[in-house]
Design a protein around this motif. Structure first.
Motif, PDB file in Angstrom:
ATOM      1  N   TYR A  79       3.314   4.778   8.148  1.00  0.00           N
ATOM      2  CA  TYR A  79       2.129   5.236   8.399  1.00  0.00           C
ATOM      3  C   TYR A  79       1.075   4.380   7.911  1.00  0.00           C
ATOM      4  O   TYR A  79       1.072   4.060   6.633  1.00  0.00           O
ATOM      5  CB  TYR A  79       1.866   6.887   7.730  1.00  0.00           C
ATOM      6  N   ILE A  81      -3.269   3.372   8.112  1.00  0.00           N
ATOM      7  CA  ILE A  81      -4.608   3.821   8.598  1.00  0.00           C
ATOM      8  C   ILE A  81      -5.717   2.772   8.502  1.00  0.00           C
ATOM      9  O   ILE A  81      -5.480   1.865   8.164  1.00  0.00           O
ATOM     10  CB  ILE A  81      -4.934   5.082   7.599  1.00  0.00           C
ATOM     11  N   ASP A  83      -8.430   1.429   6.796  1.00  0.00           N
ATOM     12  CA  ASP A  83      -8.595   0.447   5.771  1.00  0.00           C
ATOM     13  C   ASP A  83      -7.592   0.385   4.891  1.00  0.00           C
ATOM     14  O   ASP A  83      -7.504  -0.104   3.827  1.00  0.00           O
ATOM     15  CB  ASP A  83      -9.998   0.771   5.134  1.00  0.00           C
ATOM     16  N   GLY A  84      -6.243   0.720   5.565  1.00  0.00           N
ATOM     17  CA  GLY A  84      -5.053   0.411   4.551  1.00  0.00           C
ATOM     18  C   GLY A  84      -4.594   1.511   3.781  1.00  0.00           C
ATOM     19  O   GLY A  84      -3.287   1.782   3.597  1.00  0.00           O
ATOM     20  N   GLY A  85      -5.399   2.109   3.218  1.00  0.00           N
ATOM     21  CA  GLY A  85      -5.146   3.230   2.354  1.00  0.00           C
ATOM     22  C   GLY A  85      -4.043   2.731   1.176  1.00  0.00           C
ATOM     23  O   GLY A  85      -3.552   3.465   0.452  1.00  0.00           O
ATOM     24  N   LEU A  86      -4.482   1.520   0.634  1.00  0.00           N
ATOM     25  CA  LEU A  86      -3.608   0.913  -0.317  1.00  0.00           C
ATOM     26  C   LEU A  86      -4.011   1.666  -1.686  1.00  0.00           C
ATOM     27  O   LEU A  86      -5.404   1.852  -1.873  1.00  0.00           O
ATOM     28  CB  LEU A  86      -3.813  -0.545  -0.436  1.00  0.00           C
ATOM     29  N   PHE A  87      -3.092   1.834  -2.665  1.00  0.00           N
ATOM     30  CA  PHE A  87      -3.777   2.381  -3.818  1.00  0.00           C
ATOM     31  C   PHE A  87      -4.152   1.487  -4.917  1.00  0.00           C
ATOM     32  O   PHE A  87      -3.524   0.237  -5.326  1.00  0.00           O
ATOM     33  CB  PHE A  87      -2.448   2.923  -4.486  1.00  0.00           C
ATOM     34  N   PRO A  88      -5.546   1.403  -5.006  1.00  0.00           N
ATOM     35  CA  PRO A  88      -6.399   0.235  -5.985  1.00  0.00           C
ATOM     36  C   PRO A  88      -5.741   0.077  -6.920  1.00  0.00           C
ATOM     37  O   PRO A  88      -5.959  -1.286  -7.813  1.00  0.00           O
ATOM     38  CB  PRO A  88      -7.841   0.754  -5.728  1.00  0.00           C
ATOM     39  N   HIS A  89      -4.937   0.840  -7.709  1.00  0.00           N
ATOM     40  CA  HIS A  89      -4.470   0.567  -9.080  1.00  0.00           C
ATOM     41  C   HIS A  89      -2.962  -0.256  -9.115  1.00  0.00           C
ATOM     42  O   HIS A  89      -2.672  -0.642 -10.174  1.00  0.00           O
ATOM     43  CB  HIS A  89      -4.314   2.001  -9.781  1.00  0.00           C
ATOM     44  N   PHE A 131      -4.349  -7.217  -6.467  1.00  0.00           N
ATOM     45  CA  PHE A 131      -4.717  -5.958  -6.257  1.00  0.00           C
ATOM     46  C   PHE A 131      -5.460  -5.718  -4.976  1.00  0.00           C
ATOM     47  O   PHE A 131      -5.968  -6.804  -4.532  1.00  0.00           O
ATOM     48  CB  PHE A 131      -5.525  -5.442  -7.446  1.00  0.00           C
ATOM     49  N   ALA A 133      -8.268  -4.838  -4.240  1.00  0.00           N
ATOM     50  CA  ALA A 133      -9.620  -5.202  -4.272  1.00  0.00           C
ATOM     51  C   ALA A 133      -9.803  -6.869  -4.236  1.00  0.00           C
ATOM     52  O   ALA A 133     -11.121  -7.367  -3.845  1.00  0.00           O
ATOM     53  CB  ALA A 133     -10.377  -4.767  -5.523  1.00  0.00           C
ATOM     54  N   LEU A 135      -7.986  -8.814  -2.084  1.00  0.00           N
ATOM     55  CA  LEU A 135      -7.507  -9.131  -0.795  1.00  0.00           C
ATOM     56  C   LEU A 135      -8.368  -9.085   0.335  1.00  0.00           C
ATOM     57  O   LEU A 135      -9.225  -8.116   0.075  1.00  0.00           O
ATOM     58  CB  LEU A 135      -6.266  -8.219  -0.435  1.00  0.00           C
ATOM     59  N   GLY A 137      -9.705  -8.115   4.118  1.00  0.00           N
ATOM     60  CA  GLY A 137      -9.521  -6.876   5.096  1.00  0.00           C
ATOM     61  C   GLY A 137      -8.162  -6.967   5.749  1.00  0.00           C
ATOM     62  O   GLY A 137      -7.173  -6.107   5.964  1.00  0.00           O
ATOM     63  N   ARG A 140      -5.080  -6.920   3.601  1.00  0.00           N
ATOM     64  CA  ARG A 140      -4.897  -5.520   3.094  1.00  0.00           C
ATOM     65  C   ARG A 140      -3.993  -4.715   4.179  1.00  0.00           C
ATOM     66  O   ARG A 140      -3.004  -3.989   4.052  1.00  0.00           O
ATOM     67  CB  ARG A 140      -6.267  -4.822   3.027  1.00  0.00           C
ATOM     68  N   ARG A 147       4.186  -1.848   3.606  1.00  0.00           N
ATOM     69  CA  ARG A 147       4.496  -0.660   2.961  1.00  0.00           C
ATOM     70  C   ARG A 147       5.153   0.244   3.948  1.00  0.00           C
ATOM     71  O   ARG A 147       6.106   1.055   3.585  1.00  0.00           O
ATOM     72  CB  ARG A 147       3.042  -0.124   2.356  1.00  0.00           C
TER      73      ARG A 147
END
Lengths: 251, 502
Positions: A79, A81, A83-89, A131, A133, A135, A137, A140, A147
């Motif tokens: 899946y 989305i 803006d990627g929905g990547l986990f920023p941490h 991270f 932040a 990368l 767009g 990402r 993923r």
């Protein structure tokens, strides 16, 4: 593959999806398109059970989604989305490998899979330690795609995956994405509001309006045999984009 | 599951607390009220008990009448000095008590306690004014106050609502004054000197009466009864330590009014420590010698820091264990969340001292109630920030985690809690800093810490002593704040501390 039977879904008083049937063709790319609020994203989220239908059923390879099987079924879907929905941490590599590690993959397997995916998506390996932040767009979205592909799922669901990118990066990624879909021969369902993008990716285009499927077919079917006045107007309104696309592929 | 966790935390807390208490179970617990004379008397008892071969511990400045009496009833204390008038008109007010000392003794025994014979002085209430003001207005008796309605009266807080205090004094003398203020007894002397109040309640053995040359107004309708100092103790003391009971009888009749005033003067005016005053008296009058340990300022500071940190850290640790799960629960179930946040909010509105005293019946005296009260105060910031941190995570982020096919608990651990970490940590920091300040109130119920010198300093009107508590408390608060800012760099994931490049 994915089969929706008479699914409906409302949010409060608003009906997002009227009773709808849809069969997703294996190995092909199905594009859901339509104006804002037509229910295309809702339909996609129903397919991975992020929201549950009020009535009707969602089946994946013959298995109906239910609370017990949902995790396992999701492992067989990717899946992505807008803006990627990547986990920023988490750094890029940890984002991609999160699920695999949780499922107990050993590090050798994880890193060889990461290498494969980086080659496939042309992601620079030194970007893995960055991270989200740090990368761009486009990068990402590559990470997000990796993923989604990590467990080599049967189906990829993408919700406006290129929607937040600037035009140059966007057209580059369009070409690369289509390459990847063809290489992997995956079943893909993609949501877009852009007719050009729909025509570029879609083996099957599903045009929606007000929570209903108005017409589904190939691009030429929609162009030459519009089901109704709305289909014709929707396509005409985006003709310019199609025109450019035609020129692009002609040259 | 969460409830079970919470229960086990509470049980663990109570167990460790009772273990701490059991450690000096055999020690005789002597209490004293939060004024100098009571502290000196408590110290006399403490030293006599030790001299008789017992292990004893003086819980000094423990609180007001009710707190001490209840602590004695429950067995948190074994003995403390009280006054006959207070027992008769305040503690046992409304009960049918036969006149005289024998009647009162019987009444105390009916409550399950024992009363010794009078120590030898009567410390009655009196009303006092500055000599020059009284002279100018021609006031000699309490009745004379009736004609001066514009006078401001300042009474100790306990006197304000005691059965034998202001309410009955007003009724008996028909005093019309409307500007009547409650304030701390030792501060009242200063307010009287600066003319902010014009008349105050006195304890007749107060050293300040002579020191400031105050006029004691004649109690012309004999409203105030006799307040003979006596020791109140638990009956089991006679079994546990008969030698101590025997030793304490030596104090009976040994202190007359002038002697007590003298002892008070040495402590309050001459600034000799209560320990020294008590030791000297026992040496000269009863030929009982005892050791006075002079603790250095640094030594005291270290001990108070240890006590203070114990209060803050222990309560904070338990609060985190309770509040973070509560915050998670609140974020998951909106309705329950409103209930939890509401309850935590209500706790926050209970006045600090009230909460402390409220805790005593449940967990006794000293550190346990202070820790419990601190813990309760710590809940809201942590619960609220955990709740906010979790509910502020954008929907698309939560859905991305869900779409991966991770279980709810795993999503919480791997994605949601890390994303909320900054907010949660900020809540814990708020609680920690508040706790450092709030813990100074712990001294009111015998928990020690930086509040002890502040309390004593207020009582002795000693600014230096107050600063010995206030300055370290402020420094500790800053230190805690700084430590948390440092720990953010370790505990908040690096990816959350970066600025996006586009």
């Amino acid at each position: 593959m994915l089969k929706l039977t008479q699914v409906t879904r409302s949010f409060g008083a608003t009906v997002a999806v009227h009773p709808t049937d849809l069969s997703v063709r294996p190995g092909a790319t199905t594009v859901l398109i339509g104006p804002s609020g037509c229910g295309k994203s809702t339909l996609l989220r129903l397919m991975i059970y992020l929201i549950q239908p009020d009535s009707g059923s969602v089946r994946f390879e013959g298995t109906e989604f239910n609370a017990d099987d949902v995790l396992e079924l999701r492992h067989r879907m990717g899946y992505v989305i807008q803006d990627g929905g990547l986990f920023p941490h988490l750094c890029a590599a940890d984002n991609v490998a999160l699920l695999a590690r949780h499922l107990g993959w050993d590090e050798t397997r994880v890193s060889s899979r990461l290498q494969e995916l980086a080659d496939l998506t042309r992601f620079p390996v030194d970007g893995f330690s960055r991270f989200p932040a740090q990368l761009s767009g486009g990068q990402r979205q590559r990470v997000s795609l990796m993923r989604a592909l990590m467990l080599d799922p049967d189906v990829l669901l993408l919700d406006e995956p290129l929607g937040a990118l600037d035009p140059i990066v966007r057209s580059e990624l369009q070409v690369e994405l289509r390459e990847i879909f063809r290489t992997l021969n995956k079943t893909v369902v993609m949501v877009t509001h852009d007719m050009g993008e729909a025509g570029f990716f879609g083996d099957v285009i599903v045009l929606m309006r007000d929570g209903r499927i108005v017409q589904q077919g190939t691009l030429s079917q929609l162009l030459n045999e519009p089901a109704d006045d709305f289909v014709e107007r929707f396509i005409n309104a985006q003709r310019t984009a199609l025109h450019v696309l035609d020129e692009g592929s002609a040259s | 599951m969460k409830a079970a966790l919470r229960r086990s935390v509470c049980v663990a807390l109570l167990l460790s607390v009772s273990a701490a208490l059991a450690a000096d179970d055999r020690a005789i617990q002597v209490g004293s009220k939060a004024f100098t004379e009571s502290v000196i008397l408590g110290e006399l008892v403490n030293r006599m008990a030790i001299n008789a071969g017992a292990t004893a511990n003086h819980q000094r400045e423990f609180g007001g009448t009710r707190v001490l009496w209840n602590a004695l009833l429950r067995g948190d204390l074994d003995v403390y000095p009280e006054y006959t008038g207070t027992i008769e008109l305040e503690i046992l007010a409304g009960k049918n008590i036969a006149p005289g000392e024998a009647g009162l003794r019987a009444a105390v025994e009916a409550e399950g306690l024992r009363m010794g014979r009078p120590l030898g002085f009567n410390n009655t209430y009196a009303i006092g004014m500055r000599e020059d003001v009284a002279q100018r207005l021609g006031i000699r008796t309490i009745s004379d106050l009736r004609d001066h309605t514009d006078l401001v009266l300042g009474f100790s807080n306990e006197f304000m609502d005691r059965g034998d205090g202001w309410p009955s004094l007003r009724d008996v003398y028909k005093l019309p004054h409307t500007d009547v203020r409650g304030l701390q007894h030792d501060l009242a002397y200063r307010a009287l000197q600066s003319d902010d109040i014009h008349a105050m309640d006195l304890y007749s053995t107060d050293a300040e009466i002579e020191y400031y040359g105050l006029r004691v107004l004649l109690d012309d309708v004999e409203h105030f009864p006799t307040y003979n100092a006596v020791l109140i103790y638990r009956p089991d003391l006679a079994v546990r330590a008969p030698a101590v009971i025997k030793a304490l009888t030596r104090l009976e009749g040994a202190i007359d009014g002038a002697t007590m005033s003298g002892l008070n003067k040495r402590a309050k005016i001459d600034r000799v420590s209560e320990d020294q005053v008590a030791a000297d008296f026992l040496e000269t009058t009863l030929r009982v010698s005892s050791e006075v340990v002079e603790v250095t300022i640094l030594g005291r500071l270290l001990q108070r820091t240890r006590e203070h940190l114990t209060l803050v850290l222990f309560s904070l640790a338990v609060a985190i264990l309770i509040a973070v799960p509560l915050g998670i629960l609140s974020a998951r179930h909106q309705r329950l969340g409103q209930l939890i946040l509401g309850a935590a909010g209500i706790i926050q509105t209970i006045p600090a001292l009230a909460l402390l005293v409220f805790m005593i019946p449940f967990v006794g005296i000293g550190e346990p109630p202070a820790i419990c009260a601190l813990l309760l105060y710590s809940l809201l910031p942590i619960v609220r920030n955990t709740y906010t941190g979790l509910t502020d995570i954008p929907l698309h982020m939560r859905e991305s985690a869900e779409a991966l096919g991770l279980k709810r608990g795993v999503r919480l651990r791997l994605v949601e809690l890390p994303l909320a970490s900054r907010s949660i940590l900020a809540g814990i920091k708020t609680s920690a800093v508040i706790n450092v300040g709030f813990a100074t109130l712990g001294a009111f119920i015998g928990a020690g810490g930086y509040g002890q010198p502040i309390l004593t300093g207020l009582r002795l009107d000693d600014m230096g002593l107050i600063l010995q508590g206030a300055v370290p408390a402020a420094v500790l608060a800053l230190l805690v704040q700084g430590l948390f800012e440092l720990s953010e760099r370790v505990l908040v994931p690096r990816g959350l501390r970066l600025d996006p490049i586009d």
